[in-house]
Design a protein around this motif. Sequence first.
Motif, PDB file in Angstrom:
ATOM      1  N   ASP A 119       9.625  19.368  -3.868  1.00 18.75           N
ATOM      2  CA  ASP A 119       8.539  19.640  -2.927  1.00 18.75           C
ATOM      3  C   ASP A 119       9.010  20.182  -1.588  1.00 18.75           C
ATOM      4  O   ASP A 119       8.485  19.823  -0.539  1.00 18.75           O
ATOM      5  CB  ASP A 119       7.681  18.385  -2.715  1.00 18.75           C
ATOM      6  CG  ASP A 119       6.783  18.124  -3.908  1.00 18.75           C
ATOM      7  OD1 ASP A 119       6.032  19.035  -4.304  1.00 18.75           O
ATOM      8  OD2 ASP A 119       6.852  17.011  -4.459  1.00 18.75           O
ATOM      9  N   GLY A 120      10.003  21.045  -1.641  1.00 19.95           N
ATOM     10  CA  GLY A 120      10.373  21.757  -0.429  1.00 19.95           C
ATOM     11  C   GLY A 120      11.776  21.486   0.070  1.00 19.95           C
ATOM     12  O   GLY A 120      12.078  20.392   0.526  1.00 19.95           O
ATOM     13  N   GLY A 142       0.821  -1.198   0.000  1.00 22.45           N
ATOM     14  CA  GLY A 142       0.000   0.000   0.000  1.00 22.45           C
ATOM     15  C   GLY A 142       0.854   1.246   0.000  1.00 22.45           C
ATOM     16  O   GLY A 142       1.895   1.300   0.659  1.00 22.45           O
ATOM     17  N   THR A 143       0.424   2.259  -0.758  1.00 21.37           N
ATOM     18  CA  THR A 143       1.114   3.542  -0.772  1.00 21.37           C
ATOM     19  C   THR A 143       0.101   4.671  -0.680  1.00 21.37           C
ATOM     20  O   THR A 143      -1.016   4.569  -1.188  1.00 21.37           O
ATOM     21  CB  THR A 143       1.959   3.738  -2.047  1.00 21.37           C
ATOM     22  OG1 THR A 143       1.115   3.660  -3.200  1.00 21.37           O
ATOM     23  CG2 THR A 143       3.046   2.679  -2.151  1.00 21.37           C
ATOM     24  N   LEU A 144       0.509   5.732  -0.016  1.00 24.13           N
ATOM     25  CA  LEU A 144      -0.319   6.923   0.138  1.00 24.13           C
ATOM     26  C   LEU A 144       0.556   8.135  -0.166  1.00 24.13           C
ATOM     27  O   LEU A 144       1.638   8.282   0.418  1.00 24.13           O
ATOM     28  CB  LEU A 144      -0.862   7.012   1.559  1.00 24.13           C
ATOM     29  CG  LEU A 144      -1.529   8.338   1.973  1.00 24.13           C
ATOM     30  CD1 LEU A 144      -2.781   8.591   1.144  1.00 24.13           C
ATOM     31  CD2 LEU A 144      -1.864   8.323   3.457  1.00 24.13           C
ATOM     32  N   GLU A 145       0.110   8.980  -1.089  1.00 24.24           N
ATOM     33  CA  GLU A 145       0.817  10.213  -1.403  1.00 24.24           C
ATOM     34  C   GLU A 145      -0.176  11.368  -1.384  1.00 24.24           C
ATOM     35  O   GLU A 145      -1.263  11.268  -1.965  1.00 24.24           O
ATOM     36  CB  GLU A 145       1.506  10.124  -2.765  1.00 24.24           C
ATOM     37  CG  GLU A 145       2.591   9.044  -2.819  1.00 24.24           C
ATOM     38  CD  GLU A 145       3.538   9.228  -3.983  1.00 24.24           C
ATOM     39  OE1 GLU A 145       3.967  10.382  -4.212  1.00 24.24           O
ATOM     40  OE2 GLU A 145       3.845   8.232  -4.653  1.00 24.24           O
ATOM     41  N   SER A 148       3.499  24.565  -2.391  1.00 26.70           N
ATOM     42  CA  SER A 148       3.033  23.175  -2.341  1.00 26.70           C
ATOM     43  C   SER A 148       3.947  22.380  -1.433  1.00 26.70           C
ATOM     44  O   SER A 148       5.094  22.761  -1.178  1.00 26.70           O
ATOM     45  CB  SER A 148       2.996  22.551  -3.744  1.00 26.70           C
ATOM     46  OG  SER A 148       4.301  22.367  -4.247  1.00 26.70           O
ATOM     47  N   ALA A 149       3.424  21.272  -0.941  1.00 19.84           N
ATOM     48  CA  ALA A 149       4.195  20.394  -0.055  1.00 19.84           C
ATOM     49  C   ALA A 149       3.715  18.966  -0.254  1.00 19.84           C
ATOM     50  O   ALA A 149       2.559  18.736  -0.635  1.00 19.84           O
ATOM     51  CB  ALA A 149       4.033  20.807   1.407  1.00 19.84           C
ATOM     52  N   TRP A 150       4.588  18.010   0.007  1.00 19.15           N
ATOM     53  CA  TRP A 150       4.291  16.588  -0.219  1.00 19.15           C
ATOM     54  C   TRP A 150       4.538  15.779   1.044  1.00 19.15           C
ATOM     55  O   TRP A 150       5.464  16.068   1.813  1.00 19.15           O
ATOM     56  CB  TRP A 150       5.158  16.036  -1.348  1.00 19.15           C
ATOM     57  CG  TRP A 150       5.015  14.555  -1.581  1.00 19.15           C
ATOM     58  CD1 TRP A 150       4.132  13.927  -2.406  1.00 19.15           C
ATOM     59  CD2 TRP A 150       5.805  13.502  -0.984  1.00 19.15           C
ATOM     60  NE1 TRP A 150       4.308  12.567  -2.358  1.00 19.15           N
ATOM     61  CE2 TRP A 150       5.323  12.274  -1.498  1.00 19.15           C
ATOM     62  CE3 TRP A 150       6.850  13.487  -0.056  1.00 19.15           C
ATOM     63  CZ2 TRP A 150       5.866  11.044  -1.115  1.00 19.15           C
ATOM     64  CZ3 TRP A 150       7.386  12.254   0.330  1.00 19.15           C
ATOM     65  CH2 TRP A 150       6.890  11.052  -0.203  1.00 19.15           C
TER      66      TRP A 150
END
Length: 461
Positions: free
Chosen positions: A391-392, A172-175, A186-188
């Motif tokens: 992303d930062g 499982g992956t969540l982004e 923006s941020a990740w």
Amino acid sequence: MTTKPHEIVERALELSTADGCVVIADEESSANLRWAGNALTTNGVTRGRTLTVIATVDGGQGAASGVVSRSAVTADELEPLVRAAEAAAREAGPAEDAQPLVAGVPQSADFTDAPAETASDVFAAFAPALGEAFATARAGGRQLYGFAFHSVTSTYLGTSAGLRLRHDQPTGTLEVNAKSPDRTRSAWAGAATRDFTDVDPLALDAELAQRLAWAERKIDLPAGRYETLLPPSAVADLMIYQLWSSGARDAAEGRTVFSKAGGGTRVGEQLSALPLTLRSDPGEPGLEAAPFVVAHASGDEASVFDNGLPVGPVDWLRDGTLRHLPTTRHSAALTGLPMAPAADNLILEGGGKQSLAEMVAGTERGLLLTCLWYIREVDPATLLLTGLTRDGVYLVEGGEVTGVVNNFRFNESPVDLLGRAVEAGRSERTLPREWSDYFTRAAAPALRVPDFNMSSVSQGV
């Protein structure tokens, strides 16, 4: 039509007229959620099956192998698939990695059971929490974008030598990406999971909100060497590339960073002053992987002849010293190194107890990265890699983040980084963002590097 995976394996083995045969049936189901602007957009469930037949023929000059993989194979297509693998084996020259097929391994008691499956209900607890995160983000003026993906692959491995093995692999992956209302910031954040019961969308949103707040002040910095805090995701991405580049044969033949000057390998050499341990273990809690070799093709670190070979815990690095390099039976015999097949996970530990936030608090001046991307090899002899920050990238001054800086291109070798790192934080499960399509089971600490090489300024996001 034959529908049960174990029956397909058995039928393919029955059809084979080759001297040896390996059949791998991969049954996969997946579920996903996608969202944009604080609202779900799509969701879906898929299923698929891939069948790989490996035929071996023992000619006068040695054994050869032929490998053919196809998706959605019907009963009528099964014999042509087997014959195609046999024809490929007969047309191929002797295989350099040829070995007797593995035998005598304990069989899987659940080999004839139906494949494991995932479905949309894997998100039963996650989806409501995601809805709460949407509401919180909306109230805070943020917009969330992202996706959640879950799959379960049941692998059935059968051979003419009598092996009948099976492994179920959940992934499982969540982004999540957060954007300010004017889209200038923006941020990740991301996470890896086996079942979505241990991920917290609200916590991720809180982390993203903090990063968006940091980005309200923008600071331009030139290229150069900076004290840098690499978060677990970035560390994992670099360590995975290092593992992929550490095959024993290439090292013994003088082609990699793990080659010893004058011949041989660097096994036994101290690579880091920190007590860093880099290891793989198919039984690692939360990062469980197949406890036997599943090789759909032969390469530098894998051999189709090794299918079914037991995979156990291996320390690649122990207390800063190089202990093992990945081997097949063939490369182990060539190099004189012990057999060490790699599991499908990777754990870096340094004995540290501090969180990334605590390491930030202990930084007088330096950079805090979010993640890396577009990582590519420049020089295999030193394992020099290049890539971009993403992303930062944040400036830390006096123990606090004071703003966001521009992105950079970096040039670094992960082996050199291990030697120059001066602090390792607490190891934690992480999502390696660059390699998340290929390698998700990883744990790593944040690392403090006093002189990370930001070679040029980048306009990347």
